[in-house]
Design an enzyme around this catalytic site. Structure first.
Site, PDB file in Angstrom:
ATOM      1  N   HIS A 199      23.093  42.660  31.767  1.00  0.00           N
ATOM      2  CA  HIS A 199      23.846  43.787  31.023  1.00  0.00           C
ATOM      3  C   HIS A 199      24.611  43.583  29.824  1.00  0.00           C
ATOM      4  O   HIS A 199      24.312  42.486  29.259  1.00  0.00           O
ATOM      5  CB  HIS A 199      24.988  44.137  32.179  1.00  0.00           C
ATOM      6  N   THR A 200      25.451  44.307  29.396  1.00  0.00           N
ATOM      7  CA  THR A 200      26.097  44.317  28.158  1.00  0.00           C
ATOM      8  C   THR A 200      27.016  42.924  28.091  1.00  0.00           C
ATOM      9  O   THR A 200      27.648  42.660  28.984  1.00  0.00           O
ATOM     10  CB  THR A 200      27.047  45.545  27.791  1.00  0.00           C
ATOM     11  N   GLN A 201      26.502  42.099  27.204  1.00  0.00           N
ATOM     12  CA  GLN A 201      27.163  40.797  27.275  1.00  0.00           C
ATOM     13  C   GLN A 201      28.238  40.594  26.239  1.00  0.00           C
ATOM     14  O   GLN A 201      29.179  39.653  26.345  1.00  0.00           O
ATOM     15  CB  GLN A 201      26.133  39.725  26.742  1.00  0.00           C
ATOM     16  N   GLN A 202      28.020  41.231  25.168  1.00  0.00           N
ATOM     17  CA  GLN A 202      28.895  41.381  23.841  1.00  0.00           C
ATOM     18  C   GLN A 202      28.876  42.562  23.280  1.00  0.00           C
ATOM     19  O   GLN A 202      27.761  43.172  23.318  1.00  0.00           O
ATOM     20  CB  GLN A 202      28.997  40.210  23.105  1.00  0.00           C
TER      21      GLN A 202
ATOM     22  N   TRP B 153      32.283  48.517  26.937  1.00  0.00           N
ATOM     23  CA  TRP B 153      33.087  47.244  26.042  1.00  0.00           C
ATOM     24  C   TRP B 153      34.083  48.057  25.178  1.00  0.00           C
ATOM     25  O   TRP B 153      33.781  48.080  23.950  1.00  0.00           O
ATOM     26  CB  TRP B 153      32.051  46.430  25.267  1.00  0.00           C
TER      27      TRP B 153
END
Lengths: 344, 260
Positions: B32-35, B139
């Site tokens: 998934h979105t890591q950053q 994020w």
């Protein structure tokens, strides 16, 4: 099956089942028009007997002359419904519906019949009200799915096409019944260059960007969809019990010139519903009306109810017009019904 | 090499054994979105007597590259609320579409009721919390500004962890360190905010945006600012910072001993 197909006067008899009475004429109303050319083609001397041999009992079955009777019976359900109309104007579209008040216990203005799809499209139908609700529910799903794919509002034309396809699917199988409604779908497709949903920024300020100088898009859209799935675009559309009268009134307006303003369209719509109701005077009715204007107009491209004061003004004008007509006593109501059957 | 095209380019079975196709499948955890990738910086907001003011600059950075300079990070909702987005811009776009469909569906119910800023904040914070609980966060840190159910000014924050809090003034990211102290000078508590005039509040927010441009390397001097009151939303999307002070720079020479 074979038996009944070979001999038009016999139905397949299941052993032990009670004998079915041969009431072929009563299976369906008799006034279904038969194309004169087909009459000449018949070998059997009694055409009506020929028809009553089960071709109208099942959806999606072709009769010998190529018709789907179940769909035509659905049209009959529409013809009993309250009158709905739509008018395509220069700067917007109007929808109006005659709601017969079946009980004094119904709250005035509470039971809405015209629904919004996305933000810029309205839909109204005549016929079975729950079928109308199903139609709207599907239309909203279609509009939402369009948005998730293209990130932009669905055009009225595309929505009409998808809903036409949906209704048509309900004529294809014996396990479903056709829709008992004719729906009018009206919308305004923005002529502005709208950002796509979720767009950030405006992209490069130089370069062609694939745009054609001076070309404009959008405008009013008005479509009517029948139980068969057939739909056309209209300048003015009418369906339901009073459609003949309403159509005659719409034809007087020269809508093709696209000169009628939205404000006048509202007044005309109210008038037409009142005139169409005049054939059905013994019952009380309520007028529900919505409109969609362009971005500069009163609804700013959204589908909304016509505000109370404007609606009342239009209703008063309609009543006055009717009184004037009564005074003249030059009624010629009983015009021959024309164009009443489904077009091909 | 043999005559089977599917074997071409692969290690020879007769030497290395049958090719283990499981290497082509990924059996690891979903990525998934890591950053965040393209990011927006601070959002600042301040309550005042009749409503709320919220501002954010128009920059979306790609790392240290100031990649997109006309990205509007304030989004209006239902004529009574404004959401200011900080953090990942693609997640902001997703949330924008989510709010769009929410708004459309709310209008379908013929109650005539629309979601106020308080409802909207609750909704968004639950979206954030669900996503972080799925280990797939959006994020962002957002500020929701508008009017609550009693038509009183409302301002609250929600972020990628599902954390929420409220205050007379709020700022995300760099703004939390640089703008909040300035805003708290004019509105230390709710009573003080309830006495602030629109002009005073505007001045404080604009001053904060200027300080942020001075000191935040991911900021821009073009910004959007919205004032939410009972009369509606006044959103300006192409404001420019005014009265910056750079004249003093002429006097600065070297890093210690250099004289001209």
């Amino acid at each position: 099956m074979c038996l009944s197909a070979l001999n038009p006067n016999t139905r397949a008899i299941v052993p032990g089942a009670p004998k079915v009475q041969q009431t072929t004429e009563l299976q369906r109303p008799l006034q279904i028009p038969i194309h004169p050319q087909l009459l000449t083609l018949r070998t059997s001397q009694s055409t009506l007997e020929h028809h009553g041999t089960g071709y109208d009992l099942t959806n999606s079955v072709f009769s010998p002359d190529g018709r789907n009777f179940q769909v035509e019976y659905a049209v009959k359900a529409v013809e009993n419904g309250g009158t709905s109309i739509g008018i395509r104007c220069k700067d917007g579209v109007v929808l109006a519906v005659e709601k017969i008040i079946t009980s004094k216990l119904l709250k005035a203005g509470a039971n809405k019949r015209i629904a919004t799809i996305d933000r810029h499209v309205g839909a109204v139908s005549s016929g079975l009200v729950p079928d109308g609700r199903h139609f709207v529910s599907r239309a909203r799903d279609e509009a939402a799915s369009w948005r998730s794919t293209y990130k932009t509002p669905i055009t009225t034309k595309d929505l009409a096409s998808r809903m036409g396809g949906y209704l048509q699917a309900y004529t294809l199988y014996s396990s479903v019944r056709p829709f008992g409604i004719t729906a009018i779908v009206a919308g305004w497709d923005s002529e502005l260059e709208l950002p796509v949903d979720g767009q950030v920024g405006s992209g490069p300020s130089i370069g062609s960007g694939g745009k054609v100088e001076g070309k404009t898009f959008g405008g009013p859209g008005l479509y009517m969809i029948e139980p068969s799935g057939l739909y056309w675009g209209y300048y003015g559309a009418a369906t339901g019990k009073g459609r003949q009268t309403a159509k005659a009134e719409l034809e007087k307006l020269d809508l093709a010139a696209l000169k009628l303003s939205l404000q006048d369209g509202v007044k005309e719509a109210a008038k037409i519903i009142y005139v169409a109701h005049a054939d059905n005077k013994d019952k009380e009715f309520e007028l529900e009306m919505t409109w969609i204007s362009n971005i500069d107009g009163p609804t700013k491209g959204r589908h909304q109810e016509v505000p109370k004061d404007i609606l009342e003004e239009a209703e008063n004008l309609a009543k006055k017009y009717l009184e004037g007509e009564d005074d003249e006593e030059t009624k010629d109501d009983d015009k021959p019904a024309e164009g009443d059957k489904m077009e091909e | 090499m043999n005559h089977l095209p599917q074997a071409w380019g692969r290690p020879r079975d007769d030497i290395y054994g049958a090719y283990d196709n499981s290497y082509l499948q990924s059996h690891g955890p979903n990525q998934h979105t890591q950053q965040p990738i393209v990011t927006g910086t601070s959002v600042v907001a301040l309550k005042f007597k009749d409503g709320v003011i919220i501002a954010a600059d128009n920059l979306a950075s790609y790392g240290s590259l100031a990649r997109f300079t006309d990205v509007k990070r304030l989004r209006t909702f239902a004529d009574t609320s404004v959401v200011g987005f900080g953090g990942d811009v693609s997640d902001m776009q997703y949330l924008d579409r989510l709010l769009n469909s929410l708004d459309t569906e709310e209008a379908y119910s013929s109650s005539g009721h629309t979601l106020n800023a308080h409802n909207l904040h609750t909704y968004l914070s639950k979206v954030f919390y669900k996503r972080r609980s799925d280990f797939n966060p959006l994020w962002n840190q957002i500020l929701v500004a508008g009017l609550d159910g009693e038509s009183k000014p409302f301002l609250a924050s929600a972020d990628l962890l599902g954390t929420t809090f409220s205050s007379p003034s709020l700022a995300t990211g760099f703004g939390a360190h640089l703008a909040q102290p300035l805003l708290r000078k004019v509105a230390p508590d709710e009573e003080a905010a309830a006495k602030l005039s629109k002009e005073q509040a505007l001045e404080a927010v604009k001053e904060s945006m200027k300080v942020l441009f001075y000191r935040d390397a991911r900021s821009l001097d073009n910004y959007s600012i919205a004032v939410v009151t009972k009369d509606g939303i006044d959103l300006k999307e192409n404001e420019k910072l005014e009265k910056q002070s750079w004249a003093f720079a002429d006097q600065i020479r070297g890093y210690g001993t250099q004289i001209n």
